[in-house]
Every structure is written in C-alpha cells, then in structure tokens.
Design an enzyme around this catalytic site. Structure first.
Site, short mmCIF file in Angstrom:
data_model
loop_
_atom_site.label_atom_id
_atom_site.label_comp_id
_atom_site.label_asym_id
_atom_site.label_seq_id
_atom_site.Cartn_x
_atom_site.Cartn_y
_atom_site.Cartn_z
CG ASP A 222 38.11 36.86 38.01
OD1 ASP A 222 38.23 36.58 39.21
OD2 ASP A 222 37.85 36.01 37.13
CD GLU A 225 42.22 35.84 43.45
OE1 GLU A 225 42.67 35.72 42.29
OE2 GLU A 225 41.02 36.02 43.70
CG ASP A 300 35.16 30.93 40.65
OD1 ASP A 300 34.64 32.05 40.47
OD2 ASP A 300 36.14 30.52 40.00
#
Ligand code: GLC
Length: 619
Positions: A222, A225, A300
């Site tokens: 997670d 990015e 999300d």
C-alpha cells in the site's frame, strides 16, 4: 495506477497504443484538436507501440510485451475479509470463528497497519499479537490464510533495524546532495527504499523472511505511489534521485514505476524465500506490466452507489489495460454502506476477479453478518456460489496467465462487431460464459440488461432468451441478474468453507444447449504448486458440444494438455435447454451410473464415473 495504454475500437477493429514513457504525461484524445491524438510528456523518449486486431488479440500482444500474471494459489479466489484493522489478536480470531460458526465460506483474513509495532514494516505489535506463529498456526488449522500489509515508508528510528540497514547501505531515496529524503506517512517521518536498485529490491524482499517464517501467506503493498500524509512535502519532489538499475534517474522519471518496482521486490522475495509456494501479492500502485508481480485493488473508495458503479467501470478498464485481476473494496472503504448497498455490492463482488471486503478505521462493521439475518443469508448464497464456481474462475485465471484475457471483460469482448455493446459499462462478461448485470441503483428491483447476439440462459430460472436485444429482468434484493451463454459448459464444485477444506469428489458440469458447435475450457491443477506449467502438474480439458437443430448431439471431453489427475472420480452432468427427453443416451469412455430427465424443469441429469475423456451421445 498509471497505465499509458489505450485501446480504441471502431466498427469491430481494435487498436492498442502503448505510450512507453514513465514521466508525467498527458494524452489528449482529440479534445483540443478534433481528429488528432496528442501525447505530451515532461521528458523522455517518444516510444509508442501500436497493435491492431480484435480487442482479444490486441491485449494478447500488449501482454506479450508487458507480461502476464502467474497463477495465484487457489485460495486467492476464495472470499477475503479485511478491515483497518482487526486488532487485537482476539478480534481477528473472533472474526475467523464467526465465519466458521455461521457457515459463511472464507479463505483469507487481512491484517492492516495496526499489526505492526508503531507502523514499522516487518515487525509485530507484541502487545496485541503476542505470539504470531501460534496465532497463524491456529488460523491455518481453521482453513484461513493471512495477508499482512507492507508500506514503503521506513520509520526514522535509530533503534529500528530496517532503518539502520537502509541508511548504512545507502538503500534510501536521497536528494541530489546525498541527504536522505524524508516525509511523513503513518509512522511519522519516514525514509523510502530505492526499488529501482536491484540490490535494494533483494534486501527488501529478504526483509519479508520473518513474516513468511511466522506463517504469513500473502502480502499487501500500500501507499506505494508514493503516497504521503499531511505535512510537508505533499509529494516526492522531482529532484529526488534514484539508481535506475545503476544508470541514475530523478524521481520525475521513476515516480510512476515506483509501485511496480516495489511489487517486483516483494514477489521475487516471496519466490526466493518460499520457492515451494505461489506468491500472493496485492498492490495499490503500479504501472504498465505490474500484472507480472501483483493483483490490484483500486484504493480508497466510498460506501456509495456511485462507487459501486465505478467498481465495475474501473475493473473493466483495468482489465483491458492488462490487469487481469483487480477489484475494489467491497462495501466501500469510507462510510457505511447500509444493508441494501452492502448486499448489492456483495452480489457483484462474487463475480469480480477477487472478492475482498475492506473498510476504514472507524467505519461501521462490514462482515457478512453485520447487517442482520436477511442480508447474511443473501451474502452466504453469493459467497457459496463463488465457491461452487471455483473451477470456472480458476480456468479464467489460467487464461489470463496464458493470453492476458482479463477475468472481467467488456461486453464487446466476444463479439467486437456488436457496436451496441461498446458503451455499456454497467454490465460485463465474467470469463467465457457469464454475463453479469449487477444492480447498482438504490431501491431497484428490476433492471434492463443488454444481451449480445446468440442464445442466453437466465442462470436462476434456466429460461433461454435470444440475444441481440434489451430485456427487463426482475431483481429483488436476493437476485443478481446473471446469464450464461448458450453452448457453455460450466464446471462446478460442491460448496466448501474454504478452498482446500476437502478433496472434491464430484465434478459437476452444467451444459447449456444451443444448436451449433461450441468449445469450453477447464484448467485443473493442485491449486498451490508453483511448477504448475510442468506436464504432470496440470491438465487442460476441452468440452466440445455439438447440437443439431432437433436437440440431438454430443458432448465430448477431450484432454488437450497435461497428465494431472484430480481427486474426483465422478462427473455429474446437467443438460439444460432440451425441448424433450432424449430418446437415447450413450456414453463412451466411462460408465453411466444414473440418468433421469425431469419434465418439470426440462433438465437431463446424468452421472458418470469418468474422470477424463468421454463422449456422450444424445439422441
Ligand atoms: C490506505 C489504504 C487502505 C488502508 C489504509 C491503512 O488508505 O488504501 O486500504 O486500510 O491505508 O493502512
């Protein structure tokens, strides 16, 4: 997830354009200059791959170039329950127990960031999880797999080994003056590994050793990015430097591929440290080709009807971008879905490449039993159906590994000439045979479905409906509009509480009669060996159905590849769509153990003791 790949489809002709440039870039699809497709990038080369054909062949070529997924363990297709976070250990065990007590099948539970010690990757919070190997062994004994989250941010803490090593060995991202880059994520100020350096990938992969030895079954990447949280800077500055396999690069060039490189480190680590198992990895970020390393969830979302609709659209788009297995947080991540939305989402989710509920810290509970008995019952029905269809979904996953075909496919996939299907984005094909039309409107108990050309069967009623038209379908809360392509042979297993609960003794085949010749595939292996490619480890069968206008015909099972022997000794066949009882049934290649035609339903039931090739003649 940034994938600069574009598929165009005009009158049945598809073209794929892959803009191979990882810098920040812009694509203008004729908005400013009609008729002109314009690419712009901050820097880098103009490198464009062009492929033409059908949507299928375009994707086959694109994934030949950027890679395909390897087979996941079978349990990855089972139901998965997550939340931020199941802590302490007693809560996680309670969730596990409840699934078994309520007889709701489930294969995987997820541990979000709070299992760690102060959000330090590769550590356990010993207060909440005093004995991880023992806990994981307990869960394994109940048939659960456990997936833990790993973020790229390394807490700046001189007493933390990963930090010490990263700093000492210069494995961290730095500013041009050599000063390590730092920014806040969950643990507070962090440094970040430079995954574009092969040595760093090796080190990062090896860092998973403790978790894997404790018994963790899969990893969830997670924030890769890289996502930073409140504070300064809000994003990694372009000037931050990378190794880029020793050639040197700035972050402007690496930013979009950082997540992919992290997944590469993690998958290769799993392969090195546990060569006897197939890796499992789920990632949020990635770039073209990330399918080689990881499956993907879309980040999300919110517990809203709009985001249920988006779930379908995004998975469709990701599928034709090479990500054969993607899904979104079922039930929505932030907010609470309420019973109706949760139910609809669980129904659609049963026909997604993977099936995971996840929700945010502080949001209401989202386990299948959290919304009362009616919702629980409906959820169980769809989760059970997911398990019944495991051999079908597994075959679709295998197809993805061979040709790049996604599990969730746009309606035009099988029939690119059908221009009416081009703009439909609230229905999809799941594998070769299913058409899914989820209810994504609050309060709806009916929906309009477009059925492409050919004959279709309503999965619930077995009613056959000619395609090439829009139909209106009843969809009360317990019903997901679901259709099967005429000519399909659907393999099913009995319901299990988890994928390896017991050996499957009977393979069921549901045959949907349509005049003509059709072929369906079934891929089988043990669901776990990494060497599934070897000839004795797998088996590929084709079901060849040939039906005449009068309903007579034949069904043949032909083993095309491999010598794997599955556990079952029987095949139960249900032939759907016959106009009347056949005057004769003959079987070659096995014994016909029982046969019966049910006049009320029009279904012919057969049981045969064959496990491999057979030929069935219906007169
Ligand atoms: C990110 C992830 C989410 C996770 C949370 C805490 O928001 O997208 O899935 O629960 O971080 O780790």
């Amino acid at each position: 997830m940034s994938i600069p790949f574009l598929v165009s489809l005009v009158d049945g002709k598809a073209a794929g354009l892959f803009f191979d440039n990882s810098y920040r870039s812009w694509v203008d699809l004729g908005a400013s200059k009609p008729g002109t497709l314009e690419y712009r990038a901050l820097k880098g080369e103009f490198r464009l791959y062009v492929m033409v054909g059908t949507p299928q062949t375009v994707l086959e070529r694109y994934t030949e170039l950027t890679g395909r997924m390897s087979l996941l363990p079978l349990w990855a297709l089972g139901f998965q329950q997550s939340r931020w976070s199941y802590v302490p250990q007693s809560r996680l065990l309670e969730i596990a127990r409840t699934f078994r007590e309520r007889r709701i099948p489930c294969d995987a539970l997820y541990l979000d960031i709070d299992y760690m010690d102060g959000f330090r990757c590769f550590t356990w919070n010993r207060k909440h999880f005093p004995n991880p190997p023992q806990m994981l062994a307990d869960l394994h004994a109940q048939g659960f797999k456990v997936v833990t989250i790993i973020d790229p941010g390394i807490k700046i803490d001189p007493a933390y080994e990963v930090y010490q090593d990263g700093l000492a060995w210069k494995y961290l991202l730095t500013y041009p003056d050599g000063e390590p880059f730092n920014a806040p994520v969950w643990p507070g100020d962090c440094h970040f590994p430079d995954f574009s350096d092969p040595q760093v990938r090796q080190w990062w992969g090896d860092n998973h050793q403790g978790l894997l030895e404790d018994g963790v079954d899969g990893i969830w990447n997670d924030m890769n990015e890289i996502a930073l949280i409140t504070g300064f800077p809000r994003q990694v500055p372009d000037m931050v430097t990378h190794s880029k396999e020793g050639q040197g690069a700035d972050h402007a060039e690496i930013h979009n591929v950082y997540g992919l490189l992290m997944t590469r480190a993690c998958k290769e680590g799993q392969q090195r440290l546990r060569p006897d198992r197939r890796p499992f990895l789920l990632t949020r970020s990635g770039w073209a080709g990330v399918q080689r390393y990881s499956i993907h969830w879309t980040g999300d979302n919110n517990s809203t009807w709009q985001h249920l609709a988006l779930h379908v659209q995004m998975v469709l788009t990701l599928g034709i971008s090479g990500i054969a297995m993607a899904s979104a947080d079922i039930g929505g991540f932030s907010g609470g879905p309420g019973p109706e939305l949760y139910t609809r989402w669980m129904q659609a989710g049963a026909f997604m490449p993977f099936y995971r509920v996840h929700s945010m810290k502080g949001s209401p509970n989202q386990e299948p039993w959290s919304f009362g008995t009616q919702v629980e019952k409906i959820c169980r029905k769809y989760i059970e159906l997911r398990y019944r269809l495991l051999p079908y979904s597994y075959t679709a996953m295998w197809q993805a590994s061979q040709s790049g075909a996604p599990l969730v496919r746009p309606l035009f996939w099988a029939n690119p000439e059908d221009t009416r299907a081009y703009s439909i984005q609230d229905q999809y094909l799941y594998g070769d045979a299913f058409l899914v039309a989820p209810v994504i409107t609050q309060g709806a108990t009916q929906r309009v479905v477009y059925l492409p050309d050919g004959l279709w069967f309503n999965f619930w009623t077995n009613e056959s409906i000619p395609g090439g038209q829009m139909v209106s379908v009843d969809a009360p809360l317990d019903s997901l509009p679901l259709f099967v392509r005429g000519g399909a042979v659907i393999p099913l297993w009995p319901v299990q509480q988890y994928t390896s609960e017991k050996p499957v003794e009977t393979l069921e085949l549901q045959v949907y009669i349509t005049a003509g010749n059709t072929t369906s595939q079934l891929y089988e292996d043990d669901g776990s060996s990494p060497n599934y490619d070897s000839p004795e480890a797998h088996r590929l069968s084709e079901f060849i159905l040939q039906v005449n206008q009068d309903g007579s015909g034949s069904l043949r099972r032909v083993i095309r590849q491999g010598g794997y022997t599955p556990a079952y000794s029987h095949q139960k066949i249900r032939v759907i769509g016959l106009k009347s009882a056949p005057s004769g049934v003959e079987l070659a290649g096995g014994k016909l153990l029982s046969q019966g035609y049910d006049t009320a339903t029009g279904i012919l039931h057969l049981e045969i003791d064959a496990t491999g090739n057979f030929e069935l003649l219906l007169e």
